[in-house]
Design a protein around this motif. Sequence first.
Motif, PDB file in Angstrom:
ATOM      1  N   HIS A  43      32.808  -2.145 -80.773  1.00 47.03           N
ATOM      2  CA  HIS A  43      31.427  -2.218 -80.309  1.00 47.03           C
ATOM      3  C   HIS A  43      31.334  -1.765 -78.861  1.00 47.03           C
ATOM      4  CE1 HIS A  43      31.596  -5.957 -77.879  1.00 47.03           C
ATOM      5  NE2 HIS A  43      32.244  -6.562 -78.855  1.00 47.03           N
TER       6      HIS A  43
ATOM      7  N   ASP B 293      32.547   5.894 -82.247  1.00 43.73           N
ATOM      8  CA  ASP B 293      33.073   4.551 -82.506  1.00 43.73           C
ATOM      9  C   ASP B 293      33.877   4.510 -83.803  1.00 43.73           C
ATOM     10  OD1 ASP B 293      30.819   4.912 -84.091  1.00 43.73           O
ATOM     11  OD2 ASP B 293      29.762   3.143 -83.361  1.00 43.73           O
ATOM     12  N   THR B 294      33.448   5.277 -84.804  1.00 42.96           N
ATOM     13  CA  THR B 294      34.198   5.357 -86.059  1.00 42.96           C
ATOM     14  C   THR B 294      35.583   5.939 -85.819  1.00 42.96           C
ATOM     15  OG1 THR B 294      32.070   5.900 -87.096  1.00 42.96           O
ATOM     16  CG2 THR B 294      34.043   6.069 -88.468  1.00 42.96           C
TER      17      THR B 294
ATOM     18  N   ASN C 116      32.496  -2.034 -87.974  1.00 47.69           N
ATOM     19  CA  ASN C 116      31.732  -1.262 -87.002  1.00 47.69           C
ATOM     20  C   ASN C 116      30.268  -1.644 -87.199  1.00 47.69           C
ATOM     21  OD1 ASN C 116      30.626   0.563 -85.243  1.00 47.69           O
ATOM     22  ND2 ASN C 116      31.216   2.392 -86.374  1.00 47.69           N
TER      23      ASN C 116
END
Length: 217
Positions: A153, A15-16, A102
């Motif tokens: 997300h 996700d980063t 995040n």
Amino acid sequence: MPLFTFPGVYAPQEDTRLLIAALRRECLPPAARVLDVGTGSGALALAASLHGAAEVTAVDVSLRAVLSARLNGLLARRPIRTVRGDLLGPVAGQRFDLVLANPPYLPAPPARYPPRGAARTHDAGEDGRIVLDRLCAGVPAVLSPSGVLLLVHSSLCRVDVTLELLARAGLPARVTDRVLTRLGPVTLARADWLADRGLIEPGQEKEELVVIRAQAP
């Protein structure tokens, strides 16, 4: 670049990387001010600084995360301002051209106490939206005119709800990035509970991550 994280601090993951890719497509205005909410290791803050932001502020409720981000900024020789505090509280009254987020978004079984330690980096209540809903409501107050929010997300916590809440707050939003990724070990460990709630299918091995982009008028 390799980043240092104290125990219990969220280390950069898929996700980063997805959010950093979205960040790199943004054309920052001159003297851009960037806010990284829930900075963890400081990976997003550093990426914003390397992308040309004039001023980067990184906020996290965890002291270990703040120290990790501060140390990584020093090691990379990037001027990152680190602040400890809850979500947008430490920057009340300030405005930013870009907000990166995040947040914790993993649905979690009811707990006797709020999550602590490493669980605080991912657990976000039974619907995964304890932090997301607060962020959607509060972010308009810290965005400059035409300022942008980039938020990542999982689809497990309902992308449509995020889009609706941002629209209600006056921030038209859309999904700009999607990627399927394998369920992580924490998610797999509670797969039966997630399936019972209808959040995943029995035997499901992947989830969709999305980046949402919203822009102030």
